[in-house]
Design a protein around this motif. Structure first.
Motif, PDB file in Angstrom:
ATOM      1  N   THR B 157       0.838  -1.211   0.000  1.00 41.75           N
ATOM      2  CA  THR B 157       0.000   0.000   0.000  1.00 41.75           C
ATOM      3  C   THR B 157       0.869   1.255   0.000  1.00 41.75           C
ATOM      4  O   THR B 157       0.539   2.257  -0.640  1.00 41.75           O
ATOM      5  N   ARG B 158       2.002   1.183   0.688  1.00 39.83           N
ATOM      6  CA  ARG B 158       2.902   2.344   0.720  1.00 39.83           C
ATOM      7  C   ARG B 158       3.463   2.656  -0.670  1.00 39.83           C
ATOM      8  O   ARG B 158       3.727   3.804  -1.008  1.00 39.83           O
ATOM      9  N   LEU B 159       3.625   1.639  -1.492  1.00 36.97           N
ATOM     10  CA  LEU B 159       4.097   1.892  -2.862  1.00 36.97           C
ATOM     11  C   LEU B 159       3.079   2.749  -3.620  1.00 36.97           C
ATOM     12  O   LEU B 159       3.440   3.583  -4.442  1.00 36.97           O
ATOM     13  N   ILE B 160       1.806   2.492  -3.335  1.00 38.66           N
ATOM     14  CA  ILE B 160       0.735   3.215  -4.035  1.00 38.66           C
ATOM     15  C   ILE B 160       0.614   4.641  -3.506  1.00 38.66           C
ATOM     16  O   ILE B 160       0.405   5.593  -4.256  1.00 38.66           O
ATOM     17  N   THR B 161       0.752   4.766  -2.180  1.00 35.66           N
ATOM     18  CA  THR B 161       0.475   6.067  -1.576  1.00 35.66           C
ATOM     19  C   THR B 161       1.692   6.980  -1.469  1.00 35.66           C
ATOM     20  O   THR B 161       1.546   8.196  -1.341  1.00 35.66           O
ATOM     21  N   GLU B 162       2.888   6.377  -1.506  1.00 39.16           N
ATOM     22  CA  GLU B 162       4.100   7.206  -1.344  1.00 39.16           C
ATOM     23  C   GLU B 162       5.065   6.909  -2.488  1.00 39.16           C
ATOM     24  O   GLU B 162       5.773   5.907  -2.483  1.00 39.16           O
ATOM     25  N   ALA B 163       5.084   7.839  -3.455  1.00 35.37           N
ATOM     26  CA  ALA B 163       5.829   7.612  -4.703  1.00 35.37           C
ATOM     27  C   ALA B 163       7.324   7.382  -4.465  1.00 35.37           C
ATOM     28  O   ALA B 163       8.005   6.745  -5.275  1.00 35.37           O
ATOM     29  N   ARG B 164       7.835   7.898  -3.333  1.00 33.27           N
ATOM     30  CA  ARG B 164       9.283   7.780  -3.126  1.00 33.27           C
ATOM     31  C   ARG B 164       9.736   6.334  -2.955  1.00 33.27           C
ATOM     32  O   ARG B 164      10.922   6.021  -3.083  1.00 33.27           O
ATOM     33  N   PHE B 165       8.808   5.424  -2.601  1.00 34.54           N
ATOM     34  CA  PHE B 165       9.197   4.024  -2.414  1.00 34.54           C
ATOM     35  C   PHE B 165       9.243   3.245  -3.727  1.00 34.54           C
ATOM     36  O   PHE B 165       9.788   2.153  -3.783  1.00 34.54           O
ATOM     37  N   LEU B 166       8.641   3.838  -4.752  1.00 36.28           N
ATOM     38  CA  LEU B 166       8.603   3.147  -6.045  1.00 36.28           C
ATOM     39  C   LEU B 166      10.015   2.977  -6.586  1.00 36.28           C
ATOM     40  O   LEU B 166      10.817   3.914  -6.576  1.00 36.28           O
ATOM     41  N   LEU B 167      10.324   1.763  -7.046  1.00 42.64           N
ATOM     42  CA  LEU B 167      11.625   1.422  -7.617  1.00 42.64           C
ATOM     43  C   LEU B 167      12.781   1.559  -6.611  1.00 42.64           C
ATOM     44  O   LEU B 167      13.948   1.592  -6.988  1.00 42.64           O
ATOM     45  N   SER B 168      12.456   1.625  -5.344  1.00 45.30           N
ATOM     46  CA  SER B 168      13.500   1.750  -4.312  1.00 45.30           C
ATOM     47  C   SER B 168      13.973   0.367  -3.893  1.00 45.30           C
ATOM     48  O   SER B 168      13.428  -0.665  -4.319  1.00 45.30           O
ATOM     49  N   ASP B 169      14.978   0.352  -3.007  1.00 41.55           N
ATOM     50  CA  ASP B 169      15.460  -0.936  -2.479  1.00 41.55           C
ATOM     51  C   ASP B 169      14.354  -1.629  -1.691  1.00 41.55           C
ATOM     52  O   ASP B 169      14.237  -2.867  -1.712  1.00 41.55           O
ATOM     53  N   GLU B 170      13.521  -0.822  -1.033  1.00 44.47           N
ATOM     54  CA  GLU B 170      12.411  -1.404  -0.274  1.00 44.47           C
ATOM     55  C   GLU B 170      11.430  -2.098  -1.210  1.00 44.47           C
ATOM     56  O   GLU B 170      10.894  -3.152  -0.892  1.00 44.47           O
ATOM     57  N   HIS B 171      11.224  -1.473  -2.369  1.00 42.21           N
ATOM     58  CA  HIS B 171      10.339  -2.078  -3.371  1.00 42.21           C
ATOM     59  C   HIS B 171      10.883  -3.434  -3.785  1.00 42.21           C
ATOM     60  O   HIS B 171      10.175  -4.445  -3.842  1.00 42.21           O
ATOM     61  N   LYS B 172      12.190  -3.479  -4.054  1.00 39.61           N
ATOM     62  CA  LYS B 172      12.820  -4.735  -4.499  1.00 39.61           C
ATOM     63  C   LYS B 172      12.770  -5.786  -3.396  1.00 39.61           C
ATOM     64  O   LYS B 172      12.559  -6.969  -3.658  1.00 39.61           O
ATOM     65  N   SER B 173      12.971  -5.354  -2.150  1.00 37.48           N
ATOM     66  CA  SER B 173      12.898  -6.301  -1.026  1.00 37.48           C
ATOM     67  C   SER B 173      11.502  -6.880  -0.910  1.00 37.48           C
ATOM     68  O   SER B 173      11.322  -8.079  -0.611  1.00 37.48           O
ATOM     69  N   LEU B 174      10.528  -6.045  -1.141  1.00 39.51           N
ATOM     70  CA  LEU B 174       9.138  -6.496  -1.078  1.00 39.51           C
ATOM     71  C   LEU B 174       8.876  -7.544  -2.143  1.00 39.51           C
ATOM     72  O   LEU B 174       8.217  -8.564  -1.900  1.00 39.51           O
ATOM     73  N   VAL B 175       9.420  -7.311  -3.316  1.00 38.12           N
ATOM     74  CA  VAL B 175       9.225  -8.271  -4.415  1.00 38.12           C
ATOM     75  C   VAL B 175       9.938  -9.584  -4.103  1.00 38.12           C
ATOM     76  O   VAL B 175       9.441 -10.679  -4.422  1.00 38.12           O
ATOM     77  N   THR B 176      11.103  -9.497  -3.450  1.00 38.48           N
ATOM     78  CA  THR B 176      11.816 -10.719  -3.039  1.00 38.48           C
ATOM     79  C   THR B 176      10.938 -11.545  -2.101  1.00 38.48           C
ATOM     80  O   THR B 176      10.859 -12.775  -2.201  1.00 38.48           O
ATOM     81  N   LEU B 177      10.276 -10.827  -1.196  1.00 41.92           N
ATOM     82  CA  LEU B 177       9.341 -11.472  -0.266  1.00 41.92           C
ATOM     83  C   LEU B 177       8.227 -12.186  -1.034  1.00 41.92           C
ATOM     84  O   LEU B 177       7.847 -13.315  -0.704  1.00 41.92           O
ATOM     85  N   MET B 178       7.733 -11.523  -2.043  1.00 41.22           N
ATOM     86  CA  MET B 178       6.660 -12.104  -2.878  1.00 41.22           C
ATOM     87  C   MET B 178       7.161 -13.349  -3.591  1.00 41.22           C
ATOM     88  O   MET B 178       6.471 -14.361  -3.685  1.00 41.22           O
ATOM     89  N   GLY B 179       8.417 -13.246  -4.088  1.00 46.23           N
ATOM     90  CA  GLY B 179       9.000 -14.386  -4.789  1.00 46.23           C
ATOM     91  C   GLY B 179       9.190 -15.569  -3.855  1.00 46.23           C
ATOM     92  O   GLY B 179       8.910 -16.717  -4.210  1.00 46.23           O
ATOM     93  N   GLU B 180       9.665 -15.274  -2.651  1.00 48.75           N
ATOM     94  CA  GLU B 180       9.894 -16.343  -1.669  1.00 48.75           C
ATOM     95  C   GLU B 180       8.573 -16.997  -1.274  1.00 48.75           C
ATOM     96  O   GLU B 180       8.535 -18.193  -0.931  1.00 48.75           O
ATOM     97  N   ALA B 181       7.501 -16.223  -1.334  1.00 53.56           N
ATOM     98  CA  ALA B 181       6.175 -16.777  -1.037  1.00 53.56           C
ATOM     99  C   ALA B 181       5.563 -17.436  -2.266  1.00 53.56           C
ATOM    100  O   ALA B 181       4.405 -17.852  -2.248  1.00 53.56           O
ATOM    101  N   LYS B 182       6.373 -17.500  -3.346  1.00 52.54           N
ATOM    102  CA  LYS B 182       5.963 -18.117  -4.608  1.00 52.54           C
ATOM    103  C   LYS B 182       4.676 -17.500  -5.156  1.00 52.54           C
ATOM    104  O   LYS B 182       3.802 -18.192  -5.685  1.00 52.54           O
ATOM    105  N   MET B 183       4.568 -16.191  -5.029  1.00 54.42           N
ATOM    106  CA  MET B 183       3.396 -15.497  -5.567  1.00 54.42           C
ATOM    107  C   MET B 183       3.476 -15.450  -7.082  1.00 54.42           C
ATOM    108  O   MET B 183       4.546 -15.250  -7.672  1.00 54.42           O
ATOM    109  N   THR B 184       2.320 -15.649  -7.697  1.00 50.77           N
ATOM    110  CA  THR B 184       2.249 -15.551  -9.156  1.00 50.77           C
ATOM    111  C   THR B 184       1.859 -14.131  -9.560  1.00 50.77           C
ATOM    112  O   THR B 184       1.501 -13.310  -8.699  1.00 50.77           O
ATOM    113  N   GLY B 185       1.885 -13.885 -10.856  1.00 53.17           N
ATOM    114  CA  GLY B 185       1.474 -12.572 -11.368  1.00 53.17           C
ATOM    115  C   GLY B 185       0.041 -12.255 -10.979  1.00 53.17           C
ATOM    116  O   GLY B 185      -0.274 -11.132 -10.564  1.00 53.17           O
ATOM    117  N   THR B 186      -0.839 -13.245 -11.083  1.00 57.10           N
ATOM    118  CA  THR B 186      -2.240 -12.989 -10.732  1.00 57.10           C
ATOM    119  C   THR B 186      -2.406 -12.768  -9.236  1.00 57.10           C
ATOM    120  O   THR B 186      -3.270 -12.019  -8.797  1.00 57.10           O
TER     121      THR B 186
END
Lengths: 118, 234
Positions: B157-186
């Motif tokens: 939600t912070r990515l949506i509401t606070e533009a400064r987090f977009l494409l940041s290291d925090e954004h990438k860490s969040l995606v790593t978390l998603m990957g580790e949880a084996k989240m799909t695109g959908t």
């Protein structure tokens, strides 16, 4: 309150501004503080024979006084603006003094109305 | 409600401000006198509506409306026409203005009505867009039963509401978390829909439209990072 056909009745003006004397007084003050500068700019343009500029200045003045003016007074200013836009310098000059007189008379009336609001 | 009044005539500005302060006392009116200042104000601040005089020192007629439109900020505009400009009013509507009012016939009631109508039309348009976006995203996510971690939702939600987090290291860490949880695109699309809806529901005045404008970039970049994550794994 006698308005001699230039300015709307006090009650009419008050009604426009939600019957708020302070609000009407404030709006009147802005006009009263600025109209002379606009009129002088019109005079200068006319003296310089710059009719497009004179028309523009008159348009501005008409817009300001328009909220308080009667239809007749508003159309008087509109007529001179149109004459200036048409490029008729002589006709514009002829009507200048009556316009100034009416604007000064309107000022007196508006000052009186403003005085009655406080 | 934050209004931008673009008017170079002090007398006419005072009348409009007077009417607004009486008829819409909760509104905040910011006055500028030139088209250039109007563009600067629009770029720097969020306004719910613009009241626009067509006869400005640095612009005339429809050109003024087009210039405001060119800022791309999609803010409703109510045009104030002078005597002799009445024919421009309908043209301004066709050009995208919300309404037009003749200054000669300006009253408190007509001004307030035009402002409220313009602002409400904008709000309705945002709500319609939001409903459509959320519905589309949900249908793409195939309504999977997902057990989203609260932390994941909070950070997304912070990515949506606070533009400064977009494409940041925090954004990438969040995606790593998603990957580790084996989240799909959908799965990500479903998460995005929920977080967007929550963010818009809790948004302060005017923030919704910003979230809607940003959200597609958030989703696209998140999916791109996730694709990179899985590509590096394989």
């Amino acid at each position: 309150m006698e308005t001699s056909g230039l300015i709307q009745e006090r009650a009419q003006l008050l009604a426009k501004f939600g019957n708020s004397p302070p609000m009407l007084a404030q709006v009147l003050s802005v006009y009263l503080d600025s109209w002379r500068e606009d009129y002088e700019a019109f005079e200068q343009a006319l003296t310089a024979e710059d009719l497009p500029r004179a028309a523009k200045k008159l348009h501005r003045l008409k817009g300001s006084v328009g909220y308080f003016a009667t239809e007749d007074f508003f159309h008087q200013i509109q007529k001179i603006e149109d004459i200036a836009k048409e490029g008729d310098l002589e006709a514009a000059r002829e009507l200048r003094s009556s316009l100034q007189q009416n604007l000064e008379q309107a000022e007196v009336q508006l000052l009186s109305i403003r005085g009655s609001l406080t | 409600m934050k209004l931008l009044l673009v008017e170079d005539n002090p007398g006419q500005a005072a009348v409009a401000q007077g009417f607004l302060s009486l008829g819409l006392p909760e509104s905040e009116v910011h006055l500028v006198e030139t088209l250039a200042d109007a563009k600067t104000a629009l770029a720097q601040g969020r306004f719910d509506l613009v009241l626009l005089d067509l006869g400005l020192p640095d612009g005339d007629g429809l050109e003024v409306l087009f210039s405001v439109d060119d800022t791309g900020l999609d803010v409703p505009v109510v045009v104030l026409t002078a005597q002799g400009e009445e024919g421009l009013g309908p043209l301004c509507i066709q050009a995208g203005a919300s309404d037009f009012i003749s200054k000669r016939e300006l009253t408190m009631e007509s001004l307030v009505r035009a402002v409220e109508f313009g602002v409400s039309r904008k709000s309705e348009s945002i709500v319609r867009d939001l409903s459509r976006v959320v519905a589309e995203l949900r249908s793409l996510s195939q309504s999977k039963n997902q057990d989203f971690s609260k932390r994941l939702e909070t950070h997304y939600t912070r990515l949506i509401t606070e533009a400064r987090f977009l494409l940041s290291d925090e954004h990438k860490s969040l995606v790593t978390l998603m990957g580790e949880a084996k989240m799909t695109g959908t799965d990500v699309i479903g998460l995005h829909a929920n977080c967007l809806e929550t963010a818009c529901r809790e948004a302060e005045d005017g923030a919704e439209s910003r979230y809607l404008m940003n959200c597609q970039t958030v989703l696209a970049s998140t999916l791109a990072y996730l694709a990179d994550y899985y590509r590096e794994l394989s």
